[in-house]
Design a protein around this motif. Structure first.
Motif, PDB file in Angstrom:
ATOM      1  N   VAL A   1      59.068  42.583  46.350  1.00 41.65           N
ATOM      2  CA  VAL A   1      59.426  43.001  47.700  1.00 41.65           C
ATOM      3  C   VAL A   1      58.188  42.839  48.578  1.00 41.65           C
ATOM      4  O   VAL A   1      57.153  43.466  48.314  1.00 41.65           O
ATOM      5  CB  VAL A   1      59.899  44.469  47.702  1.00 41.65           C
ATOM      6  CG1 VAL A   1      60.330  44.885  49.109  1.00 41.65           C
ATOM      7  CG2 VAL A   1      61.054  44.648  46.711  1.00 41.65           C
TER       8      VAL A   1
ATOM      9  N   THR B   1      62.249  39.779  51.154  1.00 41.84           N
ATOM     10  CA  THR B   1      61.349  39.982  52.297  1.00 41.84           C
ATOM     11  C   THR B   1      61.951  41.072  53.176  1.00 41.84           C
ATOM     12  O   THR B   1      63.074  40.935  53.654  1.00 41.84           O
ATOM     13  CB  THR B   1      61.216  38.679  53.106  1.00 41.84           C
ATOM     14  OG1 THR B   1      60.916  37.619  52.205  1.00 41.84           O
ATOM     15  CG2 THR B   1      60.100  38.787  54.127  1.00 41.84           C
ATOM     16  N   VAL B   2      61.223  42.163  53.363  1.00 40.98           N
ATOM     17  CA  VAL B   2      61.771  43.274  54.148  1.00 40.98           C
ATOM     18  C   VAL B   2      61.030  43.429  55.475  1.00 40.98           C
ATOM     19  O   VAL B   2      59.831  43.175  55.569  1.00 40.98           O
ATOM     20  CB  VAL B   2      61.718  44.619  53.363  1.00 40.98           C
ATOM     21  CG1 VAL B   2      62.697  44.588  52.206  1.00 40.98           C
ATOM     22  CG2 VAL B   2      60.316  44.936  52.892  1.00 40.98           C
ATOM     23  N   LYS B   3      61.799  43.870  56.481  1.00 37.81           N
ATOM     24  CA  LYS B   3      61.225  44.110  57.811  1.00 37.81           C
ATOM     25  C   LYS B   3      60.534  45.465  57.791  1.00 37.81           C
ATOM     26  O   LYS B   3      61.072  46.461  58.299  1.00 37.81           O
ATOM     27  CB  LYS B   3      62.326  44.090  58.869  1.00 37.81           C
ATOM     28  CG  LYS B   3      63.019  42.737  59.034  1.00 37.81           C
ATOM     29  CD  LYS B   3      64.217  42.871  59.970  1.00 37.81           C
ATOM     30  CE  LYS B   3      65.047  41.600  60.008  1.00 37.81           C
ATOM     31  NZ  LYS B   3      66.438  41.851  60.419  1.00 37.81           N
ATOM     32  N   SER B   4      59.369  45.528  57.177  1.00 37.57           N
ATOM     33  CA  SER B   4      58.633  46.793  57.109  1.00 37.57           C
ATOM     34  C   SER B   4      57.195  46.510  56.737  1.00 37.57           C
ATOM     35  O   SER B   4      56.828  45.363  56.458  1.00 37.57           O
ATOM     36  CB  SER B   4      59.261  47.718  56.059  1.00 37.57           C
ATOM     37  OG  SER B   4      58.810  47.372  54.761  1.00 37.57           O
TER      38      SER B   4
ATOM     39  N   LEU C   1      59.649  52.340  48.974  1.00 36.60           N
ATOM     40  CA  LEU C   1      61.014  51.958  48.603  1.00 36.60           C
ATOM     41  C   LEU C   1      61.110  51.615  47.108  1.00 36.60           C
ATOM     42  O   LEU C   1      61.985  52.125  46.399  1.00 36.60           O
ATOM     43  CB  LEU C   1      61.407  50.748  49.455  1.00 36.60           C
ATOM     44  CG  LEU C   1      62.877  50.468  49.710  1.00 36.60           C
ATOM     45  CD1 LEU C   1      63.550  51.620  50.422  1.00 36.60           C
ATOM     46  CD2 LEU C   1      62.983  49.209  50.577  1.00 36.60           C
TER      47      LEU C   1
END
Lengths: 350, 350
Positions: free
Chosen positions: B108, B131-134, B142
């Protein structure tokens, strides 16, 4: 004190053309791991398959072994400039060794014929890069004409110290296995590395006994002069490091093949990229495309039962995968960003 | 047979939380060179400056040491999936070790926060990339919530086996020097590596005597929670590998600093990139920007005469420069192709 800290000149001085006066130039080259195959070998019935992971040399390729010796001898001779023509790895290596020794590096590369990572490397190390509108072979011909300039050391593999340094790869394999392998698979471009390994095994066999391996060289189908028996005017292959039409070490490569009872064969770009993918996904070893050529040849021979499980097999992986980002990402899709939620991650884990 | 072939689990089993039943997972990690500074050290009056070049680990960073142990323990526990959040190096490493062991890797990564080469690496090794928006910190929070899923092993540095594996870097430095250095400079992002090195030196000093080094951690100015004493909500720095606002090993990093009588200080992106450039051009060592942070801190302290030539100084270079092609080519101009003539080359040689 530990051997892992010493470079190849210090470790193998007795076997190299150096004296006490030769500077012990090193960036920590050599001592690369011999990694046992966990999945590819067993999948074709070979339980004793190993990979000599030369990508873990300082500039990311096997070239650093020979460059350490060539640079030391250039310093000893009073040179101020290292000069080479290159498909990429030689230029990166020459630039790195020049940097640490306070020498200039001038590298001549064929336009469009070099992986981006390697060109960036040479520039980052501070080299003067000359990109010429010609093939590698023409570039090499050109720099050879300049090698007699005062203060200039030509460090292509026509420089005999390069081959001398590169033979230490064979020394290490014998140390790591406790004996020579039965068969060695190696990519062949300019022919210098197969020549060097054969010399290295030969010197050990002469002094310590045992037998040398059969040498199997892999060329790319579109750049296979040694297989065809004549130079290739416009060599083409995805494997830029072996995109060479008229090998400087032609005779050495043929001698390695013939004296060892081995082969030099051509593999297709598709076979190369399939082996490249398997090395990454099944072994966790990222290599540049050229490095996968030897593995591609092994896989073909294993399927044809020309190689069976009767002794140790070693594949030399000549350069790191990070050298060629284009090949690395070919066919891969960078995933789109998603919201950071537990549900998203649970789906990904499956 | 030779030590250079064995991985860190085999070499240091007596010092690691492994048993005879723990698989000897290895990609040839560790045994990285300790390179003596040829030009940077002498330029600031330090004759005994060394670089521990961790970029020569299989996936190109120091993370491979801890990942070998974490993967072996995950296999031993019956896991099928390695899970991590990452600024890049951890994901590349986890993906490589998962590949060689036939495990799945789920990584992640924060959108826009990871160097391209590293993302490409994880994909090439066959990992599932989310791919995370963070930020990295939110991504880590997470994945920690998913670590109790059956068959999943969380391999972030909150995994205690990671720190255990990474301490072998300290063991090797002591072997290579024959003693511990007087001072160690190391980049600090998540705080795991400085914690690991301090533990490694501490264990050796307890068993073999001698003294441990003063530990100097370098954070990037825009991502310096340990220097400011509070988390940073939006960490910013060119050095993506240490772009972390809330270090998981906060307490370990502070303990390393305080128990060793060392410091943790912030360096600017300009200082980092200047050190990055000097390492390439004066030492022939290509590193990712984060790796240069420790050298940047050393240079500042040497200029301020806070570090003088009274004992050995080691800088840990955490990752290879080929990992971050964007940083590598920043400000560099690929030269335009020219006609392949002798006159052109003579001009280039100068």
């Amino acid at each position: 004190m530990a051997a892992m800290s010493a470079g190849i000149i210090e470790r193998y001085a007795a076997h190299l053309p150096v004296t006490a006066a030769t500077p012990r130039v090193t960036l920590g080259e050599g001592s690369t791991p011999l990694v046992r195959s966990s999945r590819i070998g067993p999948s074709v019935g070979l339980e004793q398959l190993y990979f000599k992971y030369e990508g873990l040399n300082p500039s990311g390729s096997f070239k650093d072994r020979g460059m350490a010796v060539a640079t030391a001898k250039a310093l000893e001779a009073g040179a101020q400039t290292l000069l080479c023509a290159s498909t990429g790895n030689t230029s990166a290596s020459a630039s790195a060794y020049a940097a640490c020794c306070g020498l200039r590096a001038v590298v001549v590369v064929p336009a469009g014929g070099v992986a981006t990572g390697k060109l960036a490397q040479a520039l980052a190390y501070g080299a003067t890069v000359v990109t010429v509108k010609s093939s590698f072979d023409a570039a090499l011909k050109l720099v050879r004409q300049l090698a007699d300039q005062p203060g200039v050391a030509l460090v292509n593999s026509v420089n005999p110290f390069r081959i001398e340094g590169q033979k230490t790869g064979a020394f290490e394999i014998v140390e790591q296995l406790g004996r020579a392998p039965a068969q060695l698979f190696i990519p062949v471009g300019n022919g210098g590395n197969i020549t060097a390994y054969w010399r290295g095994f030969g010197e050990l066999v002469m002094t310590a006994g045992g037998s040398a391996p059969r040498m199997h060289g892999a060329q790319a189908e579109g750049a296979a002069p040694l297989v065809r028996g004549r130079p290739v005017t416009r060599p083409r292959t995805v494997a830029s490091a072996i995109r060479i039409g008229n090998p400087a070490s032609w005779a050495g490569a043929v001698a390695a093949r013939d004296e060892s009872g081995g082969t030099i064969e051509a593999v297709s770009d598709a076979e190369i990229m399939a082996a490249h993918r398997r090395l990454a996904r099944e072994e966790g070893l990222l290599v540049e495309p050229a490095s996968a050529a030897g593995v591609a040849l092994l896989l073909r021979k294993a399927k044809a039962r020309q190689v069976t499980d009767e002794g140790t097999v070693v594949c030399v992986l000549t350069g790191h995968g990070l050298k060629d980002p284009q090949a690395l990402t070919r066919g891969l899709r960078i995933p789109r960003p998603v919201a950071p939620t537990l549900a998203t991650l649970r789906r990904a884990i499956g």
